[in-house]
Motif scaffolding. Structure first.
Motif, mmCIF file in Angstrom:
data_model
loop_
_atom_site.group_PDB
_atom_site.id
_atom_site.type_symbol
_atom_site.label_atom_id
_atom_site.label_comp_id
_atom_site.label_asym_id
_atom_site.label_seq_id
_atom_site.Cartn_x
_atom_site.Cartn_y
_atom_site.Cartn_z
ATOM 1 N N SER A 58 0.825 -1.204 0.000
ATOM 2 C CA SER A 58 0.000 0.000 0.000
ATOM 3 C C SER A 58 0.862 1.258 0.000
ATOM 4 N N ASN A 59 1.925 1.263 0.806
ATOM 5 C CA ASN A 59 2.828 2.416 0.854
ATOM 6 C C ASN A 59 3.607 2.585 -0.445
ATOM 7 N N LEU A 60 3.922 1.461 -1.071
ATOM 8 C CA LEU A 60 4.719 1.495 -2.293
ATOM 9 C C LEU A 60 3.901 1.916 -3.509
ATOM 10 N N LEU A 61 2.698 1.370 -3.624
ATOM 11 C CA LEU A 61 1.912 1.548 -4.839
ATOM 12 C C LEU A 61 0.548 2.194 -4.620
ATOM 13 N N GLY A 62 0.117 2.304 -3.347
ATOM 14 C CA GLY A 62 -1.240 2.763 -3.080
ATOM 15 C C GLY A 62 -2.214 1.610 -3.245
ATOM 16 N N LEU A 63 -3.398 1.709 -2.676
ATOM 17 C CA LEU A 63 -4.399 0.648 -2.821
ATOM 18 C C LEU A 63 -4.843 0.536 -4.287
ATOM 19 N N PRO A 64 -5.095 -0.679 -4.763
ATOM 20 C CA PRO A 64 -5.535 -0.839 -6.155
ATOM 21 C C PRO A 64 -6.862 -0.127 -6.437
ATOM 22 N N ARG A 65 -7.736 -0.081 -5.439
ATOM 23 C CA ARG A 65 -8.993 0.652 -5.526
ATOM 24 C C ARG A 65 -9.435 1.013 -4.115
ATOM 25 N N THR A 81 -8.710 0.816 -9.884
ATOM 26 C CA THR A 81 -9.022 2.215 -10.172
ATOM 27 C C THR A 81 -7.849 3.142 -9.854
ATOM 28 N N ASN A 82 -6.804 2.609 -9.272
ATOM 29 C CA ASN A 82 -5.576 3.379 -9.014
ATOM 30 C C ASN A 82 -4.911 3.663 -10.361
ATOM 31 N N PRO A 83 -4.861 4.944 -10.813
ATOM 32 C CA PRO A 83 -4.364 5.258 -12.164
ATOM 33 C C PRO A 83 -2.941 4.766 -12.433
ATOM 34 N N LYS A 84 -2.045 4.976 -11.471
ATOM 35 C CA LYS A 84 -0.653 4.558 -11.664
ATOM 36 C C LYS A 84 -0.556 3.051 -11.820
ATOM 37 N N LEU A 85 -1.281 2.333 -10.967
ATOM 38 C CA LEU A 85 -1.248 0.874 -11.019
ATOM 39 C C LEU A 85 -1.899 0.370 -12.305
ATOM 40 N N ALA A 86 -3.040 0.945 -12.648
ATOM 41 C CA ALA A 86 -3.758 0.511 -13.848
ATOM 42 C C ALA A 86 -2.917 0.683 -15.105
ATOM 43 N N ALA A 87 -2.096 1.751 -15.135
ATOM 44 C CA ALA A 87 -1.253 2.000 -16.314
ATOM 45 C C ALA A 87 -0.160 0.951 -16.474
ATOM 46 N N LEU A 88 0.215 0.306 -15.373
ATOM 47 C CA LEU A 88 1.279 -0.705 -15.418
ATOM 48 C C LEU A 88 0.770 -2.111 -15.683
ATOM 49 N N TYR A 119 -2.581 -6.513 -6.802
ATOM 50 C CA TYR A 119 -1.598 -5.603 -7.390
ATOM 51 C C TYR A 119 -1.004 -6.160 -8.693
ATOM 52 N N GLY A 120 -1.450 -7.324 -9.119
ATOM 53 C CA GLY A 120 -0.844 -7.933 -10.298
ATOM 54 C C GLY A 120 0.550 -8.432 -10.032
#
Length: 276
Positions: free
Chosen positions: A123-130, A141-148, A210-211
């Motif tokens: 969570s600290n590294l990437l933020g919650l996925p949604r 729904t996390n934009p940074k995560l979704a882009a990866l 988080y994939g």
């Protein structure tokens, strides 16, 4: 006369001592090393990484051979006896044993040297996925995560995961294909990305969310959870995953041996490299 000659020799010796010392230093003192311009750190790191990869490939092959020998699945002596009795010798292949369920030896030490990435670390590294996680698989729904997140073939299976995880996974299976080609053809997927919370948790996201995790099996047969046993093929695969920095679920308190996820150390490496 002798005294005079001796005195003369002493005088000569004393007189040439400075010269001897001077020229001795010139001819016998070690020369100063040439000043070498510092090497490019990038090139040096590339050489080190190449050497590490080469050593890792060699170690993977050794581990695979060790597994074959320790399991006693090849015996030239038995083949000789069988041949003498007119019986076809047994194959030295493991292809008929990959799906066999066996006990996992020393499973709690399976991930020595690697650390599980905790939900708080992720969570600290990437933020919650949604924001609102449930027990059902949903969209990130996390934009940074979704882009990866990408969906790609990584060899024997298709997976939807973070892009650096897919690259790493492709390397795992490339090694398997080289050193265990018969096992490679029998690998099946039981799921990768699933944006949900950990079962029994109110808000913590699993590594699957988080994939960063993958469930696999041999021949499409799912492994039983928390029984201390697994398919032989998964035991062999675990070494390939560990060398690439992945955690094996067999080492969890609640054994889950079809589960593989990216370690904390691997994630920190990706962060340093700017890949996540």
């Amino acid at each position: 006369m002798i005294r005079i000659f001796s005195a003369l020799l002493i005088a000569i010796a004393i007189s040439i001592t400075p010269l001897t010392w001077h020229y001795g230093k010139l001819y016998f003192e070690p020369t100063q090393p040439e000043q070498v311009a510092p090497r490019d750190d990038t090139a040096l790191r590339a050489e080190i990484d190449a050497l590490r990869n080469h050593v890792s490939e060699l170690q993977t092959r050794i581990d695979g051979l060790d597994a074959r020998l320790s399991l006693g699945l090849r015996s030239d002596a038995k083949d000789d006896v069988a041949a003498s009795e007119g019986i076809a010798p047994a194959s030295d292949s493991l292809k008929d044993s990959f799906a066999k369920v066996v006990l996992i030896a020393d499973r709690r030490n399976a991930n020595n040297g690697l650390t599980v990435a905790s939900p708080s670390f992720l969570s600290n590294l990437l933020g919650l996925p949604r924001e609102n996680l449930t027990d059902d698989c949903e969209q990130a729904t996390n934009p940074k995560l979704a882009a990866l997140l990408k969906t790609e073939d990584v060899g024997p299976i298709q997976a939807r995961m973070l892009e650096p995880a897919l690259i790493s996974l492709r390397q795992v299976f490339a090694n398997v294909q080289v050193f265990e080609p018969e096992l490679y053809t029998r690998i099946k997927s039981a799921g990768s990305l699933c944006v949900r919370r950990i079962r029994g948790s109110a808000s913590s996201a699993s590594a699957h969310a988080y994939g960063l995790a993958l469930d696999i099996n041999i021949d499409g047969v799912l492994d039983s959870l928390d029984d201390g046993k697994t398919q032989l093929g998964l035991i062999l695969l675990a070494d390939f995953f560990k060398k690439e920095g992945w955690i094996w679920g067999a080492g969890f308190r609640r054994e889950d041996s079809m589960h593989f996820e990216v370690s904390r150390e691997k994630l920190q490496q990706w962060r340093r490299l700017g890949e996540i």
